[in-house]
Structure formats: C-alpha cells, structure tokens
Design a protein around this motif. Structure first.
Motif, PDB file in Angstrom:
ATOM      1  N   HIS A  27     -79.701   9.426 -52.240  1.00 15.92           N
ATOM      2  CA  HIS A  27     -80.913   8.894 -52.850  1.00 15.92           C
ATOM      3  C   HIS A  27     -81.045   9.305 -54.307  1.00 15.92           C
ATOM      4  CE1 HIS A  27     -85.112   7.621 -53.244  1.00 15.92           C
ATOM      5  NE2 HIS A  27     -85.360   8.804 -53.772  1.00 15.92           N
ATOM      6  N   PHE A  28     -80.852  10.581 -54.601  1.00 16.17           N
ATOM      7  CA  PHE A  28     -81.055  11.079 -55.954  1.00 16.17           C
ATOM      8  C   PHE A  28     -79.783  11.054 -56.807  1.00 16.17           C
ATOM      9  CE2 PHE A  28     -84.344  13.176 -53.379  1.00 16.17           C
ATOM     10  CZ  PHE A  28     -85.468  12.786 -54.073  1.00 16.17           C
ATOM     11  N   GLY A  29     -78.636  10.870 -56.171  1.00 16.68           N
ATOM     12  CA  GLY A  29     -77.395  10.848 -56.916  1.00 16.68           C
ATOM     13  C   GLY A  29     -76.923  12.224 -57.336  1.00 16.68           C
ATOM     14  N   VAL A  30     -77.652  13.258 -56.960  1.00 17.57           N
ATOM     15  CA  VAL A  30     -77.285  14.640 -57.278  1.00 17.57           C
ATOM     16  C   VAL A  30     -76.524  15.220 -56.086  1.00 17.57           C
ATOM     17  CG1 VAL A  30     -78.167  16.920 -57.928  1.00 17.57           C
ATOM     18  CG2 VAL A  30     -79.341  14.853 -58.705  1.00 17.57           C
ATOM     19  N   PHE A  31     -75.515  16.002 -56.358  1.00 18.44           N
ATOM     20  CA  PHE A  31     -74.689  16.618 -55.321  1.00 18.44           C
ATOM     21  C   PHE A  31     -73.920  15.585 -54.505  1.00 18.44           C
ATOM     22  CE2 PHE A  31     -78.349  19.727 -55.510  1.00 18.44           C
ATOM     23  CZ  PHE A  31     -77.674  20.653 -56.292  1.00 18.44           C
ATOM     24  N   LYS A  32     -73.657  14.422 -55.083  1.00 19.94           N
ATOM     25  CA  LYS A  32     -72.908  13.404 -54.358  1.00 19.94           C
ATOM     26  C   LYS A  32     -71.523  13.897 -53.981  1.00 19.94           C
ATOM     27  CE  LYS A  32     -74.550   8.703 -55.129  1.00 19.94           C
ATOM     28  NZ  LYS A  32     -74.275   7.393 -55.768  1.00 19.94           N
ATOM     29  N   LYS A 319     -87.009   9.364 -47.198  1.00 17.82           N
ATOM     30  CA  LYS A 319     -87.054   7.945 -46.833  1.00 17.82           C
ATOM     31  C   LYS A 319     -88.278   7.254 -47.432  1.00 17.82           C
ATOM     32  CE  LYS A 319     -84.415   7.768 -42.523  1.00 17.82           C
ATOM     33  NZ  LYS A 319     -84.469   7.416 -41.080  1.00 17.82           N
ATOM     34  N   THR A 320     -89.399   7.962 -47.491  1.00 17.05           N
ATOM     35  CA  THR A 320     -90.608   7.386 -48.074  1.00 17.05           C
ATOM     36  C   THR A 320     -90.414   7.126 -49.567  1.00 17.05           C
ATOM     37  OG1 THR A 320     -91.990   8.536 -46.438  1.00 17.05           O
ATOM     38  CG2 THR A 320     -93.074   7.714 -48.420  1.00 17.05           C
ATOM     39  N   LEU A 321     -89.783   8.066 -50.256  1.00 16.92           N
ATOM     40  CA  LEU A 321     -89.508   7.882 -51.677  1.00 16.92           C
ATOM     41  C   LEU A 321     -88.545   6.717 -51.905  1.00 16.92           C
ATOM     42  CD1 LEU A 321     -89.117  11.590 -52.866  1.00 16.92           C
ATOM     43  CD2 LEU A 321     -91.026  10.047 -53.327  1.00 16.92           C
ATOM     44  N   SER A 322     -87.625   6.507 -50.969  1.00 15.24           N
ATOM     45  CA  SER A 322     -86.647   5.433 -51.130  1.00 15.24           C
ATOM     46  C   SER A 322     -87.282   4.045 -51.037  1.00 15.24           C
ATOM     47  CB  SER A 322     -85.535   5.563 -50.082  1.00 15.24           C
ATOM     48  OG  SER A 322     -86.027   5.288 -48.777  1.00 15.24           O
ATOM     49  N   LEU A 323     -88.491   3.968 -50.473  1.00  6.94           N
ATOM     50  CA  LEU A 323     -89.184   2.684 -50.384  1.00  6.94           C
ATOM     51  C   LEU A 323     -89.639   2.190 -51.762  1.00  6.94           C
ATOM     52  CD1 LEU A 323     -91.390   3.258 -47.215  1.00  6.94           C
ATOM     53  CD2 LEU A 323     -89.330   1.861 -47.376  1.00  6.94           C
ATOM     54  N   HIS A 324     -89.891   3.142 -52.668  1.00 12.92           N
ATOM     55  CA  HIS A 324     -90.377   2.780 -54.005  1.00 12.92           C
ATOM     56  C   HIS A 324     -89.613   3.580 -55.063  1.00 12.92           C
ATOM     57  CE1 HIS A 324     -93.756   0.400 -52.489  1.00 12.92           C
ATOM     58  NE2 HIS A 324     -93.900   1.332 -51.560  1.00 12.92           N
ATOM     59  N   PRO A 325     -88.339   3.295 -55.250  1.00 17.10           N
ATOM     60  CA  PRO A 325     -87.535   4.050 -56.225  1.00 17.10           C
ATOM     61  C   PRO A 325     -88.054   3.910 -57.654  1.00 17.10           C
ATOM     62  CG  PRO A 325     -86.383   2.063 -55.501  1.00 17.10           C
ATOM     63  CD  PRO A 325     -87.569   2.213 -54.616  1.00 17.10           C
ATOM     64  N   GLN A 326     -88.838   2.874 -57.944  1.00 18.96           N
ATOM     65  CA  GLN A 326     -89.337   2.671 -59.298  1.00 18.96           C
ATOM     66  C   GLN A 326     -90.380   3.707 -59.712  1.00 18.96           C
ATOM     67  OE1 GLN A 326     -89.986   0.795 -56.712  1.00 18.96           O
ATOM     68  NE2 GLN A 326     -92.196   0.354 -56.592  1.00 18.96           N
ATOM     69  N   TRP A 327     -90.943   4.399 -58.730  1.00 21.48           N
ATOM     70  CA  TRP A 327     -91.971   5.377 -59.052  1.00 21.48           C
ATOM     71  C   TRP A 327     -91.482   6.437 -60.043  1.00 21.48           C
ATOM     72  CZ3 TRP A 327     -94.324   6.663 -53.542  1.00 21.48           C
ATOM     73  CH2 TRP A 327     -95.111   5.571 -53.130  1.00 21.48           C
ATOM     74  N   GLN A 333     -82.506  12.355 -62.753  1.00 22.81           N
ATOM     75  CA  GLN A 333     -82.288  12.539 -61.312  1.00 22.81           C
ATOM     76  C   GLN A 333     -82.274  14.005 -60.902  1.00 22.81           C
ATOM     77  OE1 GLN A 333     -78.700  10.161 -60.602  1.00 22.81           O
ATOM     78  NE2 GLN A 333     -79.973   8.601 -59.613  1.00 22.81           N
ATOM     79  N   SER A 334     -81.790  14.880 -61.762  1.00 32.21           N
ATOM     80  CA  SER A 334     -81.798  16.316 -61.448  1.00 32.21           C
ATOM     81  C   SER A 334     -83.229  16.831 -61.337  1.00 32.21           C
ATOM     82  CB  SER A 334     -81.038  17.093 -62.522  1.00 32.21           C
ATOM     83  OG  SER A 334     -79.694  16.695 -62.567  1.00 32.21           O
ATOM     84  N   VAL A 335     -84.090  16.340 -62.226  1.00 34.42           N
ATOM     85  CA  VAL A 335     -85.501  16.733 -62.176  1.00 34.42           C
ATOM     86  C   VAL A 335     -86.154  16.160 -60.920  1.00 34.42           C
ATOM     87  CG1 VAL A 335     -87.718  16.615 -63.367  1.00 34.42           C
ATOM     88  CG2 VAL A 335     -85.606  16.876 -64.683  1.00 34.42           C
ATOM     89  N   GLN A 336     -85.783  14.926 -60.577  1.00 39.66           N
ATOM     90  CA  GLN A 336     -86.295  14.334 -59.338  1.00 39.66           C
ATOM     91  C   GLN A 336     -85.913  15.187 -58.136  1.00 39.66           C
ATOM     92  OE1 GLN A 336     -85.746  10.082 -58.596  1.00 39.66           O
ATOM     93  NE2 GLN A 336     -85.337   9.750 -60.766  1.00 39.66           N
ATOM     94  N   MET A 337     -84.664  15.606 -58.090  1.00 40.73           N
ATOM     95  CA  MET A 337     -84.186  16.408 -56.968  1.00 40.73           C
ATOM     96  C   MET A 337     -84.928  17.737 -56.895  1.00 40.73           C
ATOM     97  SD  MET A 337     -82.007  16.442 -54.416  1.00 40.73           S
ATOM     98  CE  MET A 337     -81.094  17.556 -53.335  1.00 40.73           C
ATOM     99  N   LEU A 338     -85.137  18.358 -58.048  1.00 39.03           N
ATOM    100  CA  LEU A 338     -85.867  19.632 -58.077  1.00 39.03           C
ATOM    101  C   LEU A 338     -87.295  19.439 -57.588  1.00 39.03           C
ATOM    102  CD1 LEU A 338     -86.061  22.620 -58.836  1.00 39.03           C
ATOM    103  CD2 LEU A 338     -86.630  21.903 -61.184  1.00 39.03           C
ATOM    104  N   GLY A 339     -87.953  18.405 -58.083  1.00 34.82           N
ATOM    105  CA  GLY A 339     -89.317  18.140 -57.637  1.00 34.82           C
ATOM    106  C   GLY A 339     -89.389  17.829 -56.155  1.00 34.82           C
TER     107      GLY A 339
END
Length: 406
Positions: A27-32, A319-327, A333-339
C-alpha cells in the motif's frame, strides 16, 4: 508460580511488526523489497510456537475436566472480545461508512463469531471480515487440544509429536488427492487452504513450542549451569533470524531444482523455521545475558503487551486507507508509513486498554473461585517455589497468560 519472561513478550511486538510490514508494504510502497525478499509471514509461525511454549510453561500441570474447561474459557476471554470488536468495526466501516457493498452471508458471519472460519477452506470464509483473524480460529483449535496434549507429556511426548506430524501428513495427502492450485485466483480451495490455514496442519508448530516449554521445565538447572549460558540470548536471536532467512531460501532453491513439490516448498517457506523458533524461545527463557536485558526494556515489553491488538487492527486501518488513496497522495510515502504505524499503535492501545483487558476481567469474574481452585491445584502438583530457582517468584501468573497471536 513462574519466572516472568518479559523478553519473550517484547519479541511478540517484533513478530507482529513483520506482519504489519508485509501487509502495508504494497500500500505505502515502503519496505517493498523487504516484504518481497523475506518471508515475513513467518511471524504467524513464531506466534504459534510461542503460544505452545507459554501455555506449557504456565500450565504444564493442567489436568481434570473442570480445570480444562475453565482453562479454555480463560483463553476465549483472552481473544474473543477484541476479535468481535474488530470484526464489527470492519463491517460498520465497509458496509455503512464507506458503502463498499460488503455484505457477507449468515454462514460467514457465524463462522467468524464462533472463530471456526479457518476450518472452511474457501477464502470467502477464512479471509472474511478482519482477514487476519483466521489465525485466531487456528489458535482456538490449539487451545482446545492443549488439555489433551499436556496429559503425561513428560513421558509420551514422542506420541504427541507423531500425532501432530500425522495431521500435517494428512494435509499433504488431501493435496495429493485433490490437486488444488497453489495460487489464490478467486474463491477456490488451494494448497494454502490446507497447509497454511487449516488448523490441524499448523498443530506441529504449537507442539514444537510445547516441547521447548517441557525442556525448560525439566532441564532449566542444567541449562543454566552450561558454559554457554552467558550468550544464550545472542545464540537465540542468531538461530531464529538465520532460520527465518535461510529456510525459505533453501526451500526456493530446492524447488528450483525440482527436488521438492510446490506445496512442500510453500510449507517450508511459512512454517519450516518453527523448530528453530522453538529452540530460540527455549534459550531466551533461560537466558540472562545482555540481549535478554535489552528485550526486557519496559517500552518494548509494553509494545509486546499490545501486540495482539496491533495484529487485529493494522489491516483494517490499512484496507480502509486503500479505499481513498487520494487522501494522502501529496505526502511522502515514508511519512505516510510512519503516520500509519503511529496511528496503529494508538488505536491498538485503546483496544487493549478499553476492550481487551476489561472484557477479559468481566468474562472471568464469575469464576474467581475457579481461578483460586485452578492455581491451588497447579501448585499442589508443582515443586514448591524456592528463592534459589530463577523460575519461581512470589508472583502468580494469571490463568489467561498472553499467548494469542501475536
């Protein structure tokens, strides 16, 4: 009356983190690369092994129908309230808040409520609602088997080991007869249904943990007197990490040379390191070196305490975040993963503090007298505690020790 094992509690957090990274990497593309190159789903296998160890370590003298029934109820009180809460939360979010059209049928709902979904080999059942809860269904089978497995295990442990191996063999037999596909491409039965999800196929990992607990109960003094005892913790981490990396790589290599079948390679990849996890847990249980002291750091132990909630909440949030990736598309993406990780920990703490602990206490409160009876029965069959033994203390472990995965 047993020595507390905070280092093992801390490891529960790291094993839970493996599962979080595995699910969030896409989802976040981090640690792929980490999720792609390493079998992070082995964290589930670690929890199964640890569960067998802890239950044997704390309830090694469990006997009698009444005590066994109470033991099983205590285990249900440990896992079911948080499971039901996350299940209902997922349904409300997906069916009403975000209107995804999610509408499971009655049989799927009942299998989830009764934690029997992993017995039904279709993804629409075992991955329904909060998908990770399939492992709780499998764990509940272990809990039900434990009172039978623990009977005379000091003498008949080879039979218990043979029994669990036979159940795994049954899974391979079913696959050889039915020849299901290896990859999930829809709501179909696959080899993973029988080897990764089906509870009897995973019992061997639980039994490995039980045998490690049995060794600690019987051989702790001789292990502590060993000249290697000063580096047990270092040895334990080395064994578990190396096994977690090398066993899946070895299975892939053997598969590429067509030395083993695809189902066997899949089992080795997910569960093949279990005996090494059991050995590592055994060594950590009797270790007092710097590794054990580091893992006993209170913040790590606290994270280990809420790791069950982390396990149950992380995928719902992802999964809930994946419903609205535009948010959060404009955020790195690293900041997203941390949050995401911080939010998961906060939500998990709230679930642990306001659902898991109070509900567990409430479900056990009518049986307080049974708790005293169970503790007295176990103490009567155990050697009296001594101040010289590191495996006894004045603190009595509750009947519902935290062993659920994670």
């Amino acid at each position: 009356m047993k020595k507390q094992l905070p280092a093992l509690t801390s490891l529960r957090f790291f094993a839970a983190a493996m599962i979080v990274v595995q699910h969030a990497a896409g989802h976040f593309g981090v640690f792929k690369d980490l999720a792609k190159n390493y079998a992070l789903d082995q964290g589930v296998s670690f929890f199964f092994v640890l569960s067998g160890f802890i239950l044997t370590y704390t309830h090694g003298n469990l006997s009698g129908v009444k005590n066994s029934i109470y033991f099983l109820w205590a285990r249900i009180a440990r896992i079911w309230p948080s499971h039901a809460t996350t299940m209902i939360t997922f349904y409300i979010l997906w069916a009403y808040v975000f209107s995804t059209g999610y509408s499971p049928d009655i049989s799927t709902t009942l299998s989830n409520l009764t934690l029997t979904q992993s017995w039904i080999p279709y993804p629409s059942y075992f991955f329904s609602y909060n998908g990770v809860s399939w492992s709780l269904s499998t764990e509940l089978f272990f809990y039900a088997m434990f009172p039978l497995l623990i009977i005379n295990i000091r003498k008949n442990w080879p039979l218990k080991l043979l029994f669990s191996v036979s159940l795994l063999g049954l899974s391979f037999l079913i696959i050889s007869i039915t020849r299901p596909p290896a990859v999930i491409t829809g709501d179909i039965i696959t080899s993973a249904s029988w080897l990764y999800i089906w509870p009897p196929a995973r019992l061997l990992e639980f039994v490995f943990g039980m045998l490690a607990g049995l060794v600690v109960m019987q051989k702790s003094d001789s292990l502590l007197d060993s000249r290697w005892s000063a580096i047990y913790g270092f040895m334990a981490l080395t064994i578990m990490i190396c096994a977690g990396i090398l066993v899946p790589n070895l299975s892939s290599w053997m598969l590429s040379h067509q030395w083993i079948s695809l189902p066997l390679a899949g089992w080795l990849n997910a569960s093949g390191a279990a005996p090494f996890f059991a050995l590592g847990i055994l060594l950590l249980a009797v270790s007092k070196d710097f590794i054990t002291r580091a893992l006993s750091f209170k913040p790590l132990v606290w994270l280990g305490e809420i790791s069950f909630s982390i396990y149950l909440t992380h995928q719902i949030i992802q999964k809930t975040l994946s419903l609205h990736p535009q948010w959060f598309a404009s955020i790195d993406q690293s900041v997203q993963m941390l949050g995401y990780c911080i939010f998961v920990i906060i939500v998990s703490f709230l679930l642990w503090r306001f659902i898991e602990k109070p509900a567990q206490k409430l479900m056990l409160s009518p049986f307080k007298n049974n708790t005293k009876t169970l503790v007295n029965a176990l103490q009567a069959k155990s050697p009296p505690p001594t101040t010289s033994s590191p495996h006894y203390s004045a603190r009595v472990n509750p009947a519902c020790e935290s062993t659920a995965p994670p």
